[in-house]
Enzyme design. Structure first.
Site, PDB file in Angstrom:
ATOM      1  CG  ASN A   1      -6.940  -1.062  -0.567  1.00 47.65           C
ATOM      2  OD1 ASN A   1      -6.003  -0.895  -1.343  1.00 47.65           O
ATOM      3  ND2 ASN A   1      -6.771  -1.199   0.733  1.00 47.65           N
TER       4      ASN A   1
ATOM      5  CB  CYS B   1      -0.924   0.007   1.209  1.00 50.06           C
ATOM      6  SG  CYS B   1      -1.968  -1.450   1.259  1.00 50.06           S
TER       7      CYS B   1
ATOM      8  CG  HIS C   1      -3.376   3.273   0.855  1.00 54.03           C
ATOM      9  ND1 HIS C   1      -3.719   2.749  -0.376  1.00 54.03           N
ATOM     10  CD2 HIS C   1      -3.552   2.272   1.754  1.00 54.03           C
ATOM     11  CE1 HIS C   1      -4.082   1.491  -0.222  1.00 54.03           C
ATOM     12  NE2 HIS C   1      -3.991   1.173   1.052  1.00 54.03           N
TER      13      HIS C   1
HETATM   14  N1  ACO Z   1     -19.534  -9.639   4.452  1.00 48.85           N
HETATM   15  C1  ACO Z   1     -20.288  -9.992   5.516  1.00 48.85           C
HETATM   16  N2  ACO Z   1     -19.747 -10.359   6.706  1.00 48.85           N
HETATM   17  C2  ACO Z   1     -18.410 -10.350   6.799  1.00 48.85           C
HETATM   18  C3  ACO Z   1     -17.573  -9.980   5.733  1.00 48.85           C
HETATM   19  C4  ACO Z   1     -18.193  -9.619   4.519  1.00 48.85           C
HETATM   20  N3  ACO Z   1     -17.481  -9.246   3.429  1.00 48.85           N
HETATM   21  N4  ACO Z   1     -16.297 -10.074   6.142  1.00 48.85           N
HETATM   22  C5  ACO Z   1     -16.297 -10.464   7.416  1.00 48.85           C
HETATM   23  N5  ACO Z   1     -17.598 -10.642   7.822  1.00 48.85           N
HETATM   24  C6  ACO Z   1     -18.066 -11.069   9.120  1.00 48.85           C
HETATM   25  C7  ACO Z   1     -17.082 -11.929   9.862  1.00 48.85           C
HETATM   26  O1  ACO Z   1     -17.195 -13.270   9.473  1.00 48.85           O
HETATM   27  C8  ACO Z   1     -17.490 -11.698  11.290  1.00 48.85           C
HETATM   28  O2  ACO Z   1     -18.610 -12.499  11.552  1.00 48.85           O
HETATM   29  P1  ACO Z   1     -18.838 -13.148  13.009  1.00 48.85           P
HETATM   30  O3  ACO Z   1     -18.944 -11.993  13.954  1.00 48.85           O
HETATM   31  O4  ACO Z   1     -20.100 -13.911  12.837  1.00 48.85           O
HETATM   32  O5  ACO Z   1     -17.620 -13.988  13.272  1.00 48.85           O
HETATM   33  C9  ACO Z   1     -17.940 -10.246  11.318  1.00 48.85           C
HETATM   34  O6  ACO Z   1     -18.223  -9.918   9.949  1.00 48.85           O
HETATM   35  C10 ACO Z   1     -16.882  -9.304  11.852  1.00 48.85           C
HETATM   36  O7  ACO Z   1     -15.616  -9.678  11.291  1.00 48.85           O
HETATM   37  P2  ACO Z   1     -14.331  -8.804  11.476  1.00 48.85           P
HETATM   38  O8  ACO Z   1     -13.231  -9.354  10.666  1.00 48.85           O
HETATM   39  O9  ACO Z   1     -14.117  -8.643  12.970  1.00 48.85           O
HETATM   40  O10 ACO Z   1     -14.854  -7.499  10.823  1.00 48.85           O
HETATM   41  P3  ACO Z   1     -14.572  -6.023  11.212  1.00 48.85           P
HETATM   42  O11 ACO Z   1     -15.752  -5.468  11.891  1.00 48.85           O
HETATM   43  O12 ACO Z   1     -13.251  -5.851  11.866  1.00 48.85           O
HETATM   44  O13 ACO Z   1     -14.464  -5.403   9.769  1.00 48.85           O
HETATM   45  C11 ACO Z   1     -12.748  -4.792   8.239  1.00 48.85           C
HETATM   46  C12 ACO Z   1     -13.547  -5.930   8.843  1.00 48.85           C
HETATM   47  C13 ACO Z   1     -13.684  -3.932   7.410  1.00 48.85           C
HETATM   48  C14 ACO Z   1     -11.674  -5.363   7.359  1.00 48.85           C
HETATM   49  C15 ACO Z   1     -12.166  -3.971   9.398  1.00 48.85           C
HETATM   50  O14 ACO Z   1     -11.444  -4.792  10.270  1.00 48.85           O
HETATM   51  C16 ACO Z   1     -11.303  -2.890   8.937  1.00 48.85           C
HETATM   52  O15 ACO Z   1     -11.769  -1.869   8.514  1.00 48.85           O
HETATM   53  N6  ACO Z   1      -9.983  -3.104   9.039  1.00 48.85           N
HETATM   54  C17 ACO Z   1      -8.995  -2.200   8.521  1.00 48.85           C
HETATM   55  C18 ACO Z   1      -8.198  -2.944   7.539  1.00 48.85           C
HETATM   56  C19 ACO Z   1      -8.422  -2.488   6.146  1.00 48.85           C
HETATM   57  O16 ACO Z   1      -9.224  -1.667   5.831  1.00 48.85           O
HETATM   58  N7  ACO Z   1      -7.617  -3.024   5.310  1.00 48.85           N
HETATM   59  C20 ACO Z   1      -7.601  -2.609   3.966  1.00 48.85           C
HETATM   60  C21 ACO Z   1      -6.511  -3.277   3.268  1.00 48.85           C
HETATM   61  S1  ACO Z   1      -4.999  -3.076   4.035  1.00 48.85           S
HETATM   62  C22 ACO Z   1      -4.483  -1.553   3.687  1.00 48.85           C
HETATM   63  O17 ACO Z   1      -4.729  -1.026   2.661  1.00 48.85           O
HETATM   64  C23 ACO Z   1      -3.693  -0.890   4.736  1.00 48.85           C
END
Ligand code: ACO
Length: 349
Positions: A306, A114, A276
């Site tokens: 992204n 990234c 980014h």
């Molecule tokens: N659709 C529906 N449900 C989903 C999805 C999806 N695409 N993905 C995960 N879930 C579910 C999981 O299975 C989990 O279910 P459960 O509670 O029954 O076990 C629930 O949603 C929560 O999962 P988490 O992984 O804890 O989801 P979170 O609320 O943390 O959101 C996310 C995930 C959006 C990735 C978040 O952690 C985030 O914003 N992280 C920042 C990382 C990021 O944005 N990375 C981008 C790429 S890296 C970069 O560019 C730096």
């Protein structure tokens, strides 16, 4: 000492628009979940066979070169940032050199995910300042769609990423009031496995016990490029989303303030922040923390997802095309990602 200016900028995104609802064909997800957590509404996927990371890079580069008012023959050096190269090796830089029929100039690939574009720009700037080169083509491009896990198992990662490319011509200039002011690069390898694609790789020592438990003895002996690796879905990116979020919202503001402070400037001097495009929620958090107005931050992850190394030049290009960045404006490019690595560049456009 010569200064570097962005003399030309271009972007390319594939025609194929994939909405959140389109992803329902492959996995259990919802438009609401994706929008709420990431801000993403749609992304572009490259043509399966006709478009590669390099071909998209070439499209963006052609526009950047034309806007710089030069020809491909006048480019002195290529720096290509990507995590999804056409080949494991050689890198995309040489493929672009061939495709654009450039002279036998140097070509360097940057593997910083990234933050790859900001790192690449930093390297290019040093070559210009030293007087070694006059025109450097810096490209960020990704074809993520070829290698994501589109089953429900991979949904936390696959819904986030999209394909595209951005490019700039960095040029030596003595034009007053314009040019790159400084760069600030950082890394913390302690978190290398939190956001990573482990395979194919030579890392067997780092395999987690629970991962190894999925393989029998014969398969462990054949871990590299094995059928077992594919059968057990060990060939896709891994991300601990909450851990990435936590670190990103700490390091983004830090590295932006570092750039401003180093130049005796404040957030009020900033005409445009191009973060980014990791996740809209991260960008919004950063904006709030730095108390920036809406017109000081540009986001387009809603349309493209992204695009990793391509996201900064795509956002920068779009903001400039919309007339939101003018000559002399103070612009900050900032990135955070896998590694972890994070970086910023401050420039007068
Ligand atoms: N659709 C529906 N449900 C989903 C999805 C999806 N695409 N993905 C995960 N879930 C579910 C999981 O299975 C989990 O279910 P459960 O509670 O029954 O076990 C629930 O949603 C929560 O999962 P988490 O992984 O804890 O989801 P979170 O609320 O943390 O959101 C996310 C995930 C959006 C990735 C978040 O952690 C985030 O914003 N992280 C920042 C990382 C990021 O944005 N990375 C981008 C790429 S890296 C970069 O560019 C730096």
């Amino acid at each position: 000492m010569p200064k570097s200016i962005i003399a030309g900028i271009g972007m390319y995104v594939p025609e194929n628009v994939v909405t959140n609802n389109d992803l329902l064909k492959y996995m259990d997800t919802s438009d609401e979940w994706i929008r709420e957590r990431t801000g993403i509404e749609e992304r572009r996927y490259a043509h399966r066979t006709r478009e590669t990371t390099t071909t998209m890079g070439v499209e963006a580069a052609q526009i950047a070169i034309e806007r710089a008012g030069i020809t491909a023959q006048e480019i002195d050096f290529i720096i290509f940032a990507t995590l999804s190269p056409d080949y494991y090796f050689p890198g995309c830089g040489v493929l672009l050199q061939r495709a654009m029929q450039m002279k036998e100039i140097g070509a360097l690939d940057v593997r910083n995910q990234c933050s790859g574009f900001v790192y690449a720009l930093t390297v290019a700037d040093q070559f210009i300042k030293s007087g070694m080169y006059k025109n450097i083509l810096v490209v960020g491009a990704e074809k993520h769609s070829f290698g994501l896990d589109f089953s429900t198992r991979g949904r936390n990662v696959s819904v986030i990423f999209g394909d595209g490319a951005g490019a700039v011509v960095l040029q030596s200039s003595d034009e007053p009031g314009r040019g790159i002011l400084s760069h600030h690069l950082h890394s913390d390898g302690n978190s290398a496995e939190i956001l990573a694609m482990y395979n194919p790789g030579t890392h067997a020592n780092y395999w987690k016990e629970e991962t190894l438990a999925n393989f029998n003895d014969a398969e462990i002996g054949d871990l590299f490029f094995s059928h077992a690796m594919i059968d057990k879905a060990q060939v896709f990116p891994y991300m601990d989303g909450p851990a990435v979020f936590k670190k990103a919202v700490e390091k983004f503001p830090e590295v932006i303030l570092e750039a401003l402070t180093a130049n005796g400037l404040t957030t009020q001097d900033l005409a445009m922040l191009i973060p980014h495009q990791a996740n809209l929620r991260i960008a919004q958090f950063v904006q709030k923390k730095l108390q920036l107005r809406d017109d000081q931050v540009y986001n387009n992850i809603q349309k493209y997802g992204n695009t990793t190394a391509a996201s900064v030049p795509i956002a920068l290009c779009e903001a400039w095309e919309k007339g939101l960045i003018k000559n002399g404006d103070l612009v900050c490019l900032a990135a955070f990602g896998s590694g972890f690595t994070w970086a910023s560049s401050l420039l007068r456009w």
